[in-house]
Write a protein that holds these residues in place. Structure first.
Motif, mmCIF file in Angstrom:
data_model
loop_
_atom_site.group_PDB
_atom_site.id
_atom_site.type_symbol
_atom_site.label_atom_id
_atom_site.label_comp_id
_atom_site.label_asym_id
_atom_site.label_seq_id
_atom_site.Cartn_x
_atom_site.Cartn_y
_atom_site.Cartn_z
ATOM 1 N N LEU A 136 -8.662 9.633 -7.117
ATOM 2 C CA LEU A 136 -8.218 9.026 -5.869
ATOM 3 C C LEU A 136 -7.722 7.623 -6.180
ATOM 4 N N GLU A 137 -6.506 7.319 -5.737
ATOM 5 C CA GLU A 137 -5.949 5.973 -5.898
ATOM 6 C C GLU A 137 -5.643 5.419 -4.514
ATOM 7 N N VAL A 138 -6.155 4.228 -4.234
ATOM 8 C CA VAL A 138 -5.878 3.554 -2.969
ATOM 9 C C VAL A 138 -5.234 2.218 -3.305
ATOM 10 N N SER A 139 -4.075 1.947 -2.706
ATOM 11 C CA SER A 139 -3.396 0.684 -2.994
ATOM 12 C C SER A 139 -2.551 0.240 -1.808
ATOM 13 N N SER A 140 -2.010 -0.963 -1.947
ATOM 14 C CA SER A 140 -1.074 -1.461 -0.940
ATOM 15 C C SER A 140 0.276 -0.801 -1.203
ATOM 16 N N PRO A 141 1.162 -0.822 -0.225
ATOM 17 C CA PRO A 141 2.473 -0.202 -0.435
ATOM 18 C C PRO A 141 3.408 -1.050 -1.295
#
Length: 144
Positions: free
Chosen positions: A68-73
Motif C-alpha cells: 500500500l502506498e499513500v502519497s500526495s498528488p
C-alpha cells in the motif's frame, strides 16, 4: 474488485478529513496506490495516518494486497472531478481531450472554472470550452 476497494478507500479517506484524488490498483491487485489531498497540503504524518487506517480496514474487510502506498498528488496534481476544475480556477493546467477541437487534443492555459458542465480554459488562442466528459486527462502545471 477495483470498484469495491475504491469505494472503501474513499470512505476511509474522506472520513479522516482528506480528499481522495486518485486511486490505482495494479493489474494483479497486489499494489494499491492512494493519492490524498487536503487544503493545507499533505504531510508525511497525513500519509502515515491514512496508511495505518487503511491497513486496519483492509484487514477487517479481507482486502488482499501486498503493498500500500499513500502519497500526495504532487505539484502536477491531476484534476479528475468537476469540483477540481472549480477549486483550481486561476491556475495553469494541461488538458488532453478524447476528441479534438479544431484538430487539437492537447491544450495548455489558465483554468477559468466551469460553465454548464464544460471546463473553461484561457489559451493563447482565446477561450476554450471543453466538455467535461471529453476530458481524457488534466493536470496542474507546477510553477517554480
Amino acid at each position: 474488485m477495483q470498484a469495491g476497494v475504491e469505494n472503501l478507500v474513499e470512505q476511509v479517506v474522506s472520513g479522516l478529513g482528506y480528499e481522495l484524488v486518485d486511486f490505482e490498483l495494479s493489474p494483479k491487485g497486489r499494489l494499491l496506490r492512494v493519492f490524498i489531498d487536503i487544503e493545507r497540503g499533505v504531510t508525511v504524518d497525513d500519509c502515515a495516518t491514512v496508511s495505518n487506517q487503511l491497513t486496519r480496514v483492509f484487514e477487517v474487510e479481507n482486502v488482499d494486497y501486498d503493498r500500500l502506498e499513500v502519497s500526495s498528488p504532487g505539484l502536477d496534481r491531476p484534476l479528475k472531478k468537476l469540483a477540481d476544475f472549480e477549486r483550481f480556477a486561476g491556475q495553469e493546467i494541461q488538458l488532453r481531450l478524447s476528441l479534438p477541437i479544431g484538430n487539437q487534443r492537447n491544450f495548455v492555459g489558465v483554468l477559468q472554472g466551469v460553465r454548464e458542465s464544460s471546463v473553461v480554459l484561457l489559451t493563447e488562442k482565446g477561450e476554450l470550452l471543453a466538455p467535461f466528459e471529453e476530458i481524457e486527462k488534466a493536470r496542474l502545471v507546477p510553477k517554480f
